[in-house]
Design a protein around this motif. Sequence first.
Motif, PDB file in Angstrom:
ATOM      1  N   THR A 133      21.614  28.394-117.485  1.00 17.52           N
ATOM      2  CA  THR A 133      21.795  26.951-117.673  1.00 17.52           C
ATOM      3  C   THR A 133      20.442  26.271-117.901  1.00 17.52           C
ATOM      4  O   THR A 133      20.321  25.395-118.768  1.00 17.52           O
ATOM      5  CB  THR A 133      22.527  26.337-116.463  1.00 17.52           C
ATOM      6  OG1 THR A 133      23.775  27.011-116.278  1.00 17.52           O
ATOM      7  CG2 THR A 133      22.781  24.853-116.650  1.00 17.52           C
ATOM      8  N   VAL A 172      14.431  24.460-114.540  1.00 16.29           N
ATOM      9  CA  VAL A 172      15.471  24.473-113.507  1.00 16.29           C
ATOM     10  C   VAL A 172      15.503  23.128-112.775  1.00 16.29           C
ATOM     11  O   VAL A 172      16.483  22.787-112.127  1.00 16.29           O
ATOM     12  CB  VAL A 172      15.269  25.660-112.526  1.00 16.29           C
ATOM     13  CG1 VAL A 172      14.072  25.436-111.607  1.00 16.29           C
ATOM     14  CG2 VAL A 172      16.533  25.929-111.712  1.00 16.29           C
ATOM     15  N   ILE A 217      20.179  26.179-106.449  1.00 14.05           N
ATOM     16  CA  ILE A 217      19.283  25.507-107.395  1.00 14.05           C
ATOM     17  C   ILE A 217      18.008  25.074-106.678  1.00 14.05           C
ATOM     18  O   ILE A 217      16.899  25.279-107.176  1.00 14.05           O
ATOM     19  CB  ILE A 217      19.974  24.293-108.064  1.00 14.05           C
ATOM     20  CG1 ILE A 217      21.062  24.746-109.034  1.00 14.05           C
ATOM     21  CG2 ILE A 217      18.941  23.417-108.796  1.00 14.05           C
ATOM     22  CD1 ILE A 217      21.960  23.616-109.537  1.00 14.05           C
ATOM     23  N   ILE A 251      26.049  25.841-105.076  1.00 11.54           N
ATOM     24  CA  ILE A 251      25.275  25.789-106.315  1.00 11.54           C
ATOM     25  C   ILE A 251      24.031  24.925-106.117  1.00 11.54           C
ATOM     26  O   ILE A 251      22.919  25.317-106.501  1.00 11.54           O
ATOM     27  CB  ILE A 251      26.146  25.255-107.488  1.00 11.54           C
ATOM     28  CG1 ILE A 251      27.262  26.258-107.819  1.00 11.54           C
ATOM     29  CG2 ILE A 251      25.279  24.994-108.724  1.00 11.54           C
ATOM     30  CD1 ILE A 251      28.336  25.712-108.763  1.00 11.54           C
ATOM     31  N   ILE A 257      22.563  29.963-113.117  1.00 14.89           N
ATOM     32  CA  ILE A 257      21.620  28.843-113.037  1.00 14.89           C
ATOM     33  C   ILE A 257      20.459  29.064-114.001  1.00 14.89           C
ATOM     34  O   ILE A 257      20.037  28.137-114.710  1.00 14.89           O
ATOM     35  CB  ILE A 257      21.119  28.657-111.586  1.00 14.89           C
ATOM     36  CG1 ILE A 257      22.270  28.181-110.691  1.00 14.89           C
ATOM     37  CG2 ILE A 257      19.937  27.680-111.533  1.00 14.89           C
ATOM     38  CD1 ILE A 257      21.984  28.259-109.201  1.00 14.89           C
ATOM     39  N   VAL A 275      25.948  23.189-114.091  1.00 12.78           N
ATOM     40  CA  VAL A 275      26.299  24.604-113.895  1.00 12.78           C
ATOM     41  C   VAL A 275      27.816  24.776-113.945  1.00 12.78           C
ATOM     42  O   VAL A 275      28.323  25.699-114.589  1.00 12.78           O
ATOM     43  CB  VAL A 275      25.702  25.148-112.568  1.00 12.78           C
ATOM     44  CG1 VAL A 275      26.213  26.561-112.277  1.00 12.78           C
ATOM     45  CG2 VAL A 275      24.184  25.131-112.622  1.00 12.78           C
TER      46      VAL A 275
END
Length: 194
Positions: free
Chosen positions: A125, A134, A179, A175, A122, A142
């Motif tokens: 990314t 983020v 996040i 995910i 993450i 992701v």
Amino acid sequence: MTIPSRADTLALMHEYTASESLRKHMLAVEGAMRAYARKFADDEERWGIAGLIHDFDYERFPNSAHSPTEEHPAHGVRILREKGYPEDILEAILGHAQYCNTPRESQMARTLFAVDELTGLITATALVRPSKSVHEVDAKSVRKKMKDKAFARGVSRDDVINGANELGVDLDEHITFVIGAMQARSADLGLSGS
């Protein structure tokens, strides 16, 4: 059993870890661990401490040979045991490294394994986004980056997938949840954006 305080744990992590990116990784894992502890109605402080300290010995004892008994994380666990960290935290730390062959029997251990590599993916990314935020990352982005083997090459895709499976949660939900935990701490992680 009482556990060392977050302040003492953070100081120990800083004592052993000079790398800002590794420090931020441990803060990200701590955030995800605390969020999952709340979700599972478990001990947020204990889970957070496990996340915060899990890689503190990595820089000094990197373990490129993947020894189950020498260097990271076994060496760190010996230090933590001397400092009075409880066995369930130590077992979770050993369990996050596949090569230690330590069964992940507790929910805390399974969660540490499940969030460790994922927080790195993450972060990577977010950092390739123009904003480096983020807050602009979602599960779809992701998953797309996961398919690119050259991207964040050090992140084990198998560990990300197996971690979600061990937790018994859908990968996209996992995910998204992690996040969210990282977004809540984005300033500490240097991922609030430019």
